[in-house]
Design a protein around this motif. Structure first.
Motif, PDB file in Angstrom:
ATOM      1  N   ARG A 123       0.862  -1.175   0.000  1.00 36.95           N
ATOM      2  CA  ARG A 123       0.000   0.000   0.000  1.00 36.95           C
ATOM      3  C   ARG A 123       0.901   1.228   0.000  1.00 36.95           C
ATOM      4  N   LEU A 124       0.584   2.202  -0.881  1.00 30.77           N
ATOM      5  CA  LEU A 124       1.390   3.420  -0.988  1.00 30.77           C
ATOM      6  C   LEU A 124       0.504   4.636  -1.208  1.00 30.77           C
ATOM      7  N   LEU A 125       0.963   5.783  -0.734  1.00 27.23           N
ATOM      8  CA  LEU A 125       0.312   7.064  -0.996  1.00 27.23           C
ATOM      9  C   LEU A 125       1.134   7.842  -2.021  1.00 27.23           C
ATOM     10  N   ASP A 126       0.549   8.914  -2.545  1.00 27.11           N
ATOM     11  CA  ASP A 126       1.188   9.741  -3.568  1.00 27.11           C
ATOM     12  C   ASP A 126       1.785  11.014  -2.975  1.00 27.11           C
ATOM     13  N   THR A 127       2.558  11.707  -3.813  1.00 25.94           N
ATOM     14  CA  THR A 127       3.010  13.054  -3.476  1.00 25.94           C
ATOM     15  C   THR A 127       3.365  13.783  -4.761  1.00 25.94           C
ATOM     16  N   LEU A 128       3.772  15.034  -4.620  1.00 25.88           N
ATOM     17  CA  LEU A 128       4.138  15.871  -5.765  1.00 25.88           C
ATOM     18  C   LEU A 128       5.642  16.074  -5.830  1.00 25.88           C
ATOM     19  N   LEU A 129       6.165  16.096  -7.043  1.00 29.41           N
ATOM     20  CA  LEU A 129       7.514  16.574  -7.325  1.00 29.41           C
ATOM     21  C   LEU A 129       7.369  17.993  -7.845  1.00 29.41           C
ATOM     22  N   GLU A 132      12.415  23.274  -6.628  1.00 30.23           N
ATOM     23  CA  GLU A 132      12.936  23.543  -5.295  1.00 30.23           C
ATOM     24  C   GLU A 132      12.255  24.766  -4.674  1.00 30.23           C
ATOM     25  N   GLY A 133      11.760  24.608  -3.451  1.00 33.19           N
ATOM     26  CA  GLY A 133      11.070  25.702  -2.775  1.00 33.19           C
ATOM     27  C   GLY A 133       9.583  25.750  -3.043  1.00 33.19           C
ATOM     28  N   ASN A 134       9.099  24.892  -3.971  1.00 30.49           N
ATOM     29  CA  ASN A 134       7.673  24.831  -4.291  1.00 30.49           C
ATOM     30  C   ASN A 134       7.109  26.230  -4.545  1.00 30.49           C
ATOM     31  N   HIS A 139       0.176  21.802  -2.836  1.00 28.13           N
ATOM     32  CA  HIS A 139       0.175  20.737  -1.834  1.00 28.13           C
ATOM     33  C   HIS A 139      -0.960  19.732  -2.036  1.00 28.13           C
ATOM     34  N   SER A 140      -1.729  19.884  -3.109  1.00 26.80           N
ATOM     35  CA  SER A 140      -2.861  18.986  -3.346  1.00 26.80           C
ATOM     36  C   SER A 140      -3.323  19.136  -4.788  1.00 26.80           C
ATOM     37  N   TYR A 141      -4.155  18.204  -5.225  1.00 27.86           N
ATOM     38  CA  TYR A 141      -4.791  18.350  -6.537  1.00 27.86           C
ATOM     39  C   TYR A 141      -5.596  19.645  -6.583  1.00 27.86           C
ATOM     40  N   GLU A 142      -6.261  19.951  -5.474  1.00 27.44           N
ATOM     41  CA  GLU A 142      -7.123  21.141  -5.432  1.00 27.44           C
ATOM     42  C   GLU A 142      -6.320  22.421  -5.591  1.00 27.44           C
ATOM     43  N   ASP A 217       6.654  16.851   1.403  1.00 22.90           N
ATOM     44  CA  ASP A 217       6.362  15.919   2.495  1.00 22.90           C
ATOM     45  C   ASP A 217       4.929  16.015   3.005  1.00 22.90           C
ATOM     46  N   ASP A 218       4.194  17.028   2.550  1.00 23.31           N
ATOM     47  CA  ASP A 218       2.870  17.277   3.139  1.00 23.31           C
ATOM     48  C   ASP A 218       1.767  17.294   2.090  1.00 23.31           C
TER      49      ASP A 218
END
Length: 283
Positions: A123-129, A132-134, A139-142, A217-218
């Motif tokens: 089981r795995l969750l997703d995240t975004l790449l 640097e610094g975003n 932080h979400s699809y929304e 990470d969030d």
């Protein structure tokens, strides 16, 4: 592809006309042929850490290594990998280019209409790449849906495309690419503001991309969207799937299993008691 395999699969495809008994014959025949030849072919797509080609040409990753261990237990000596773009894995399987998919493919109800799965390995969750610094504070699809200037790189054929559209992300904001290398390049060059994928995949891309990118990470996502990866087979190859599933049930969670997948970032926390039947029936 071996002629005898092609014949068996054509027979299996005709079951609607000549009766369900032929499906059992074809299914058992595929398993028997693999045992007789002592070799099995796997379809995979280059996606670290699930299945990928090393610089020396070796095929490795969580799924191919599991296949090697399980088929060793079944007395099968040779694994023949077939590199395939992600979106062509299921069509390639159904066309007989290989015997099973070993690519960390998630079990979804839609895919269950086309292939049959073992019970999941993880089981795995997703995240975004992101850069640097975003810089766009995603932080979400929304967050992406609410910023019409934001673009998201998605690997073609993955479940993330449906999730993005459900969240309101417009097609004009979506960049579909063939593999994870293209996702990394899209973010590094600014063609996309973010790429989406599993936590392990995106963290691996961040390491490969150096200081120019990071995996956040969030990431905020619906827990029900956790991915459950498994091996996939043609529907007529139920006997083969069942034989593999029986070995997996004895082996998954063992110290040998955990040692096998540890180099790819998996550990005991990724184990799950979900079954393919539950996941295929999910709404």
């Amino acid at each position: 592809m071996r002629t005898s395999s092609r014949t068996r699969r054509l027979l299996a495809g005709a079951t609607a006309l000549v009766g369900l008994s032929l499906a059992g014959i074809a299914s058992a025949g595929t398993l028997d042929e693999i045992r007789s030849d002592s070799q099995v072919s796997i379809g995979y797509a280059n996606e670290n850490p699930f299945a990928y080609t090393e610089l020396d040409g070796t095929v490795t990753g969580e799924s191919p290594q599991i296949v090697r261990k399980i088929f060793e237990r079944m007395g099968i000596e040779t694994i023949k990998p077939v590199l395939t773009e992600w979106g062509s894995l299921i069509p390639g399987l159904r066309a007989g280019r290989f015997d099973l998919i070993a690519a960390g493919m998630y079990i979804t109800p839609e895919r269950c209409k086309q292939v049959i799965f073992t019970d999941p390995h993880y089981r795995l969750l997703d995240t975004l790449l992101v850069a640097e610094g975003n810089p766009k504070n995603l932080h979400s699809y929304e967050d992406i849906a609410n910023n019409p200037d934001a673009k998201l790189a998605i690997m073609s054929g993955t479940v993330n495309l449906g999730y993005a559209r459900e969240a309101g992300i417009k097609d004009s904001q979506i960049l579909q690419v063939p593999n994870t290398t293209a996702q990394l390049q899209a973010v590094r060059t600014g063609r996309a503001d973010a790429a989406i994928g599993t936590q392990l995949t995106m963290k691996g891309l961040a390491e490969k991309g150096g200081d120019s990118v990071e995996a956040i990470d969030d990431f905020k996502d619906d827990p029900s969207r956790a991915g459950y990866g498994a091996l996939a087979f043609r529907p007529e190859d139920k006997a083969l799937r069942d034989a593999v599933n029986a070995e997996l049930k004895e082996w998954l969670g063992s110290e040998e299993h955990l040692k096998t997948v540890a180099p790819f970032g998996f550990d005991r926390s990724n184990l799950t008691d979900k079954t393919a039947a539950e996941l295929c029936a999910a709404s």
